[in-house]
Each structure stands twice: as structure tokens, then as C-alpha cells.
Design a protein around this motif. Structure first.
Motif, PDB file in Angstrom:
ATOM      1  N   TYR A 192       0.830  -1.205   0.000  1.00 19.47           N
ATOM      2  CA  TYR A 192       0.000   0.000   0.000  1.00 19.47           C
ATOM      3  C   TYR A 192       0.870   1.262   0.000  1.00 19.47           C
ATOM      4  CZ  TYR A 192      -2.957   3.721   1.900  1.00 19.47           C
ATOM      5  OH  TYR A 192      -3.597   4.923   2.117  1.00 19.47           O
ATOM      6  N   SER A 193       1.849   1.296   0.886  1.00 21.30           N
ATOM      7  CA  SER A 193       2.733   2.474   0.998  1.00 21.30           C
ATOM      8  C   SER A 193       3.531   2.685  -0.284  1.00 21.30           C
ATOM      9  CB  SER A 193       3.692   2.306   2.182  1.00 21.30           C
ATOM     10  OG  SER A 193       2.981   2.245   3.393  1.00 21.30           O
ATOM     11  N   GLU A 194       4.068   1.595  -0.835  1.00 19.36           N
ATOM     12  CA  GLU A 194       4.853   1.695  -2.075  1.00 19.36           C
ATOM     13  C   GLU A 194       3.990   2.193  -3.227  1.00 19.36           C
ATOM     14  OE1 GLU A 194       6.480  -2.152  -2.747  1.00 19.36           O
ATOM     15  OE2 GLU A 194       7.753  -2.123  -0.952  1.00 19.36           O
ATOM     16  N   THR A 195       2.764   1.669  -3.315  1.00 14.90           N
ATOM     17  CA  THR A 195       1.863   2.061  -4.406  1.00 14.90           C
ATOM     18  C   THR A 195       1.430   3.510  -4.268  1.00 14.90           C
ATOM     19  OG1 THR A 195       1.075  -0.206  -4.721  1.00 14.90           O
ATOM     20  CG2 THR A 195      -0.357   1.547  -5.513  1.00 14.90           C
ATOM     21  N   TYR A 196       1.153   3.921  -3.036  1.00 13.82           N
ATOM     22  CA  TYR A 196       0.765   5.317  -2.806  1.00 13.82           C
ATOM     23  C   TYR A 196       1.875   6.263  -3.286  1.00 13.82           C
ATOM     24  CZ  TYR A 196      -0.667   9.588  -0.448  1.00 13.82           C
ATOM     25  OH  TYR A 196      -1.013  10.901  -0.184  1.00 13.82           O
ATOM     26  N   LYS A 197       3.115   5.957  -2.923  1.00 13.59           N
ATOM     27  CA  LYS A 197       4.244   6.801  -3.330  1.00 13.59           C
ATOM     28  C   LYS A 197       4.418   6.800  -4.848  1.00 13.59           C
ATOM     29  CE  LYS A 197       6.788   6.043   0.983  1.00 13.59           C
ATOM     30  NZ  LYS A 197       7.949   5.352   1.618  1.00 13.59           N
ATOM     31  N   SER A 198       4.254   5.623  -5.452  1.00 14.87           N
ATOM     32  CA  SER A 198       4.407   5.518  -6.897  1.00 14.87           C
ATOM     33  C   SER A 198       3.342   6.321  -7.640  1.00 14.87           C
ATOM     34  CB  SER A 198       4.329   4.047  -7.306  1.00 14.87           C
ATOM     35  OG  SER A 198       4.403   3.915  -8.711  1.00 14.87           O
ATOM     36  N   ILE A 199       2.097   6.207  -7.200  1.00 18.52           N
ATOM     37  CA  ILE A 199       0.997   6.904  -7.879  1.00 18.52           C
ATOM     38  C   ILE A 199       1.116   8.409  -7.705  1.00 18.52           C
ATOM     39  CG2 ILE A 199      -1.502   7.285  -7.908  1.00 18.52           C
ATOM     40  CD1 ILE A 199      -1.842   4.336  -7.149  1.00 18.52           C
ATOM     41  N   THR A 200       1.359   8.876  -6.488  1.00 16.32           N
ATOM     42  CA  THR A 200       1.448  10.323  -6.251  1.00 16.32           C
ATOM     43  C   THR A 200       2.667  10.917  -6.958  1.00 16.32           C
ATOM     44  OG1 THR A 200       2.565   9.870  -4.125  1.00 16.32           O
ATOM     45  CG2 THR A 200       0.187  10.298  -4.072  1.00 16.32           C
ATOM     46  N   GLY A 201       3.759  10.153  -7.035  1.00 14.09           N
ATOM     47  CA  GLY A 201       4.932  10.630  -7.766  1.00 14.09           C
ATOM     48  C   GLY A 201       4.638  10.758  -9.251  1.00 14.09           C
ATOM     49  N   TYR A 202       3.946   9.767  -9.800  1.00 14.66           N
ATOM     50  CA  TYR A 202       3.576   9.795 -11.218  1.00 14.66           C
ATOM     51  C   TYR A 202       2.604  10.935 -11.499  1.00 14.66           C
ATOM     52  CZ  TYR A 202       2.619   7.775 -15.833  1.00 14.66           C
ATOM     53  OH  TYR A 202       2.506   7.571 -17.201  1.00 14.66           O
ATOM     54  N   LEU A 203       1.719  11.197 -10.548  1.00 12.96           N
ATOM     55  CA  LEU A 203       0.732  12.262 -10.710  1.00 12.96           C
ATOM     56  C   LEU A 203       1.396  13.630 -10.840  1.00 12.96           C
ATOM     57  CD1 LEU A 203      -2.217  13.197 -10.764  1.00 12.96           C
ATOM     58  CD2 LEU A 203      -2.192  13.169  -8.256  1.00 12.96           C
ATOM     59  N   ARG A 204       2.454  13.826 -10.086  1.00 10.51           N
ATOM     60  CA  ARG A 204       3.167  15.115 -10.167  1.00 10.51           C
ATOM     61  C   ARG A 204       3.759  15.327 -11.560  1.00 10.51           C
ATOM     62  NH1 ARG A 204       4.528  13.828  -4.716  1.00 10.51           N
ATOM     63  NH2 ARG A 204       6.396  12.674  -5.375  1.00 10.51           N
ATOM     64  N   GLU A 205       4.168  14.247 -12.201  1.00 11.24           N
ATOM     65  CA  GLU A 205       4.783  14.349 -13.525  1.00 11.24           C
ATOM     66  C   GLU A 205       3.753  14.302 -14.657  1.00 11.24           C
ATOM     67  OE1 GLU A 205       8.008  14.863 -14.003  1.00 11.24           O
ATOM     68  OE2 GLU A 205       8.364  14.842 -11.818  1.00 11.24           O
ATOM     69  N   HIS A 206       2.588  13.713 -14.365  1.00  9.41           N
ATOM     70  CA  HIS A 206       1.573  13.529 -15.416  1.00  9.41           C
ATOM     71  C   HIS A 206       0.188  13.947 -14.906  1.00  9.41           C
ATOM     72  CE1 HIS A 206       4.424  11.207 -17.889  1.00  9.41           C
ATOM     73  NE2 HIS A 206       4.843  10.702 -16.732  1.00  9.41           N
ATOM     74  N   PRO A 207      -0.032  15.244 -14.686  1.00  9.87           N
ATOM     75  CA  PRO A 207      -1.331  15.707 -14.171  1.00  9.87           C
ATOM     76  C   PRO A 207      -2.486  15.414 -15.119  1.00  9.87           C
ATOM     77  CG  PRO A 207       0.024  17.555 -14.907  1.00  9.87           C
ATOM     78  CD  PRO A 207       0.916  16.350 -14.892  1.00  9.87           C
ATOM     79  N   GLU A 208      -2.178  15.186 -16.397  1.00 11.67           N
ATOM     80  CA  GLU A 208      -3.240  14.874 -17.359  1.00 11.67           C
ATOM     81  C   GLU A 208      -3.880  13.508 -17.088  1.00 11.67           C
ATOM     82  OE1 GLU A 208       0.481  13.030 -19.049  1.00 11.67           O
ATOM     83  OE2 GLU A 208      -0.049  14.871 -17.980  1.00 11.67           O
ATOM     84  N   GLU A 209      -3.226  12.693 -16.244  1.00 13.07           N
ATOM     85  CA  GLU A 209      -3.743  11.367 -15.905  1.00 13.07           C
ATOM     86  C   GLU A 209      -4.475  11.360 -14.556  1.00 13.07           C
ATOM     87  OE1 GLU A 209      -3.714   8.914 -17.856  1.00 13.07           O
ATOM     88  OE2 GLU A 209      -2.005   9.058 -19.222  1.00 13.07           O
ATOM     89  N   THR A 210      -4.848  12.539 -14.106  1.00 18.44           N
ATOM     90  CA  THR A 210      -5.421  12.668 -12.757  1.00 18.44           C
ATOM     91  C   THR A 210      -6.599  11.737 -12.512  1.00 18.44           C
ATOM     92  OG1 THR A 210      -4.688  14.957 -12.494  1.00 18.44           O
ATOM     93  CG2 THR A 210      -6.540  14.251 -11.127  1.00 18.44           C
ATOM     94  N   ASN A 211      -7.538  11.654 -13.453  1.00 20.14           N
ATOM     95  CA  ASN A 211      -8.746  10.852 -13.237  1.00 20.14           C
ATOM     96  C   ASN A 211      -8.407   9.394 -12.920  1.00 20.14           C
ATOM     97  OD1 ASN A 211     -11.697  10.220 -13.391  1.00 20.14           O
ATOM     98  ND2 ASN A 211     -11.006   9.004 -15.148  1.00 20.14           N
TER      99      ASN A 211
END
Length: 219
Positions: A161-180
Motif C-alpha cells: 500500500y505504501s509503495e503504491t501510494y508513493k508511486s501513484i502520487t509521484g507519477y501524478l506530479r509528472e503527469h497531471p493529465e492522468e489525474t482521473n
């Protein structure tokens, strides 16, 4: 002896209902995750529709428990088994609800390029299904070692859970177009973590039946 035999038969019927509910929930979870991976909206809708069967079975168990307690007035270990079955059916119903939530997230994501590969969601699902089978078996077979193993596996899910949370939020910062999609993946990550918590509750109910004292495996 005949009275006791009838009571044992009723306990077995209660256990059978609980086992059926668990099997239906595992099937719903597998189906929901298959829909999620394949981005299959029709399958996701089917998971949502079929949840009524699990809800009805939980109500049936609740009514059966009330009848059994009034009729037999159980004490000691028998009472712990009946109360444990009641608590476990409630946890299983919540797990089935998380399967429905995953199906809903699948529909919201739609058919776009999947970002499942940046997560540990599939691993979390596999561990959780294994945990659920172990937890229910630990209650039925009164196996304290299995119950403790479930608690250990919960730590593994928490790490995913912790690893996935960090991975998703990190990716979100780089790819805001994928927010949904990323927000829905965060939701699914949470649903799986909460699923493991409810399964741990089942293991605690098993431990209470076996040892006659309350355990807290979530700490």
C-alpha cells in the motif's frame, strides 16, 4: 444427546452459510479485479448487480444467529463460535463491498491506457485472497497458527500500500493529465488495504474462539 446433536447440526449449518458467503465474496473480488485489469465495464456492472446475493446471505446469517441464541441460549465456547460467525459475516460483507467499489472505479476509469503497471495492486489482491481463505479456515479448523500468519501477511499488504501510494502520487506530479485514472488507482489501493484489515479482523475472531481472549492483530 439428541439435543446436543441438533445444536451441532445448527452450528454446522451456520458454518456452511458463512463458508458460502466467503466463496461468493472471493468470486466477486476475482471478477472485480478481472474487470479492472481488462477494463471490462460490463463485467464490472455484473459485480455490482450480484452483490445483492451476498447482502441477502449476510441478513440470513444474522437472522439465523438470533434464532439460534434465543433457542439454544449457548454459553462459553459455543457462544464464542456463534458470535464469531456473526462478526465474520459482517467483515466478509464489507470485503464484498470493496469488490463493488473496485468495479465502480473500473467504470470511472473507462477504456484508456492502463497505468496498473506502476502499482502493486495485483500483488495486493493476490495476498488478500490468500489471507481471506486462511482467516476463514483458521476459524473453522480452530487453527491459531493460521490466524497469526494472516496478521503477518497484513504487514505485507501495508507495505505494498505504501509503495503504491508513493508511486501513484509521484507519477501524478509528472503527469497531471492522468489525474482521473490515478485518483481511482489511489482509491483501489485504499480498498485493498482496508480489505486486508477486515480479513485481519476475521483472524482475530478466530483467535478469540480458540483462546477465549481478545487479540489485536492490527497493531
Amino acid at each position: 444427546m439428541v439435543v446436543r446433536e441438533n445444536f451441532e447440526n445448527n452450528l454446522q449449518e451456520l458454518q456452511n452459510k458463512m463458508t458460502e458467503m466467503n466463496e461468493l465474496t472471493i468470486a466477486a473480488f476475482e471478477k472485480a479485479f478481472s474487470a479492472f485489469k481488462a477494463q471490462d465495464v460490463e463485467l464490472a456492472l455484473k459485480v455490482m448487480e450480484e452483490d445483492t446475493v451476498i447482502d441477502n446471505l449476510e441478513n440470513e446469517i444474522n437472522q439465523f444467529v438470533v434464532w439460534l441464541m434465543v433457542k439454544e441460549q449457548p454459553v462459553a465456547r459455543d457462544l464464542r463460535r456463534i458470535i464469531g460467525a456473526l462478526k465474520i459475516s459482517s467483515d466478509i460483507e464489507r470485503i464484498a463491498d470493496f469488490a463493488v467499489n473496485i468495479a465502480k472505479s473500473t467504470i470511472k476509469i473507462g477504456q484508456i491506457n492502463s497505468l496498473l503497471n506502476i502499482t502493486n495492486l495485483e500483488q495486493m489482491k493476490e495476498v488478500s485472497i490468500n489471507m481471506l481463505n486462511m482467516a476463514v479456515t483458521s476459524f473453522i479448523d480452530e487453527n491459531i497458527m493460521l490466524a497469526k500468519e494472516v496478521a503477518e501477511l497484513d504487514d505485507q499488504v501495508d507495505n505494498y500500500y505504501s509503495e503504491t501510494y508513493k508511486s501513484i502520487t509521484g507519477y501524478l506530479r509528472e503527469h497531471p493529465e492522468e489525474t482521473n485514472q490515478l485518483v481511482q488507482l489511489l482509491f483501489i489501493n485504499r480498498y485493498l488495504e482496508r480489505t486486508a484489515d477486515h480479513i485481519t479482523n476475521i483472524a482475530e475472531s478466530a483467535a478469540y474462539l480458540i483462546k477465549g481472549r481478545i487479540y489485536d492483530f492490527n497493531t
